[in-house]
Design an enzyme around this catalytic site. Structure first.
Site: not given
Ligand SMILES: *Cc1c(COP(=O)(O)O)cnc(C)c1O
Length: 399
Positions: A215, A247, A187
């Site tokens: 992502h 996301k 990310s």
């Molecule tokens: C955003 C993210 C998460 C967490 O996801 P949520 O549903 O927002 O708790 C987990 N792993 C990665 C790689 C992320 O970017």
């Protein structure tokens, strides 16, 4: 007796963070998350949201949430493990599995909870986790909650990964289970895990592959099916595909996909699933609608990539260093933290909202502004952002 004060250190720690410029300053969104938003009373072009496909405000998604809320109420009334397992939750699990072309899926309240609940159950004493050094915090915490041994390989370095697994073969007594865990899309840089090579190495050692595609979903692969689809890998090669609805899907919720055995294992073992409330039925229905939209309106993913191409080319033509991005996450490398913060402050004055990412989230000399495109940005908005970056970048000597 030691002199103690129960809470003084909380304030002291916060002051230290402020002194060292490591504190979060929260901005307040006063509108829906759209390409142009109202933030702290100012109209800005949003360049740092995860809402890649603008599904958070898609009429079908919003409508589904309202309708299900009217039918089932605001909350599920219980944990799914007890009395809160509604038919909408079960339907979401099935719809997601179908979308992922997996035998089974299980949805969680968040992606963080999926990682934190499932990972520590996969390995215990006598087992081994092997993890990319830049993996997400929820993976790091999940691994820490387990009693298994752990090894970290250099970012995306499959030689280092192979070396660690060779080394692991010498462990006495032999490890029972080995899992390799990686983010699909990283990310901070928007680069991809070398998943085919990882799967190949895993196979040689009988190790499992767990990919966190938070992502990548809605972004990569056929119709936004994610990184496993992008690399055309099979369920024998990637055993657990984990993701989030928070996301590109525009709602909230976590999920895992894999075999039926995985689903059964997960909902009997993951404590975040067993011991925490079910997502509201409106949320589950909105997630189903978001999957529907992905299946029936392919233009959103196409527009996202077209915007990504346009913005990336614009930045590169201006002479910015955009790192190793392969996705709609585009870093604008700034070097020092102060440069990144100054650039973010400048673009903000020009009506552009993107955050500086600085130490400790990235290395001290790798500070950057992270931009994230969405499907609905117009060319005019992207041109305005490029103009702001151009002026700010020149002022700061970046270009
Ligand atoms: C955003 C993210 C998460 C967490 O996801 P949520 O549903 O927002 O708790 C987990 N792993 C990665 C790689 C992320 O970017």
């Amino acid at each position: 007796m030691v002199e103690r004060h129960p809470t003084r250190y909380l304030g002291e720690e916060y002051e230290r963070l402020v002194r060292e410029n490591l504190n979060w300053e929260l901005k307040v969104l006063e509108s829906a998350c759209e390409p142009v938003c109202l933030v702290d009373g100012k109209q800005v072009i949003m360049l740092c949201a995860n809402n890649y496909l603008n599904l958070a405000t898609h009429p079908k998604v919003v409508e589904a949430m309202i309708e299900a809320t009217k039918k089932y109420g605001a909350g599920a009334g219980s944990d799914r493990s007890i009395a809160g397992n509604m038919d909408v939750h079960e339907e979401l699990d099935r719809r997601l599995a179908k979308f992922k072309r997996a035998p089974a899926s299980l949805t969680f309240q968040t992606g963080f909870m999926a990682n934190q609940g499932l990972i520590p159950q996969l390995c215990g004493r006598g087992d081994l986790f092997v993890s990319d050094e830049l993996n997400h915090g929820s993976i790091i915490d999940g691994v820490r909650l387990s009693h298994a041994d752990r090894a970290i390989y250099k970012h995306k370095d499959t030689e280092d990964l192979a070396r660690i697994l060779e080394e692991a073969e010498k462990h006495d007594p032999p490890y029972n289970h080995i899992w390799i865990i990686t983010d699909g899309v990283f990310s901070m840089d928007g680069d991809l895990a070398p998943l085919p090579e990882i799967a190949k190495i895993a196979k040689e050692h009988g190790a499992g592959v767990y990919v966190d595609d938070a992502h990548g979903e809605g972004v990569l692969g056929e119709g936004g099916r994610g990184i496993v689809s992008h690399f055309k890998l099979s369920r024998d090669e990637v055993h657990i595909e984990m993701g989030t609805f928070s996301k590109a899907f525009g709602v909230i919720g976590g999920h895992i996909s894999g075999g039926e055995d995985l689903r059964n294992f997960a909902y009997n073992k993951a404590r975040t699933w067993l011991l925490s409330g079910a997502v509201p039925p409106g949320v589950a229905a909105a997630c189903i609608a978001a999957i529907d939209v992905l299946e029936t309106e392919p233009e959103h993913v196409r527009n996202l990539w077209e915007n990504r191409r346009y913005f990336l080319e614009g930045l590169q033509d201006l002479g910015f260093d955009t790192g190793n991005t392969e996705t709609p996450i585009i870093p604008i490398m700034c070097g020092k933290s102060k440069t990144a913060k100054d650039l973010a402050d400048y673009i903000w004055t020009q009506g552009i909202f993107a955050l500086p990412i600085v130490y400790p989230m990235v290395a001290r000399d790798k500070a950057r502004i992270r931009t994230q495109l969405c499907a609905k940005h117009t060319q005019e908005q992207l041109d305005k952002a490029l103009e702001a970056f151009k002026k700010g970048g020149k002022n700061l000597g970046l270009i």
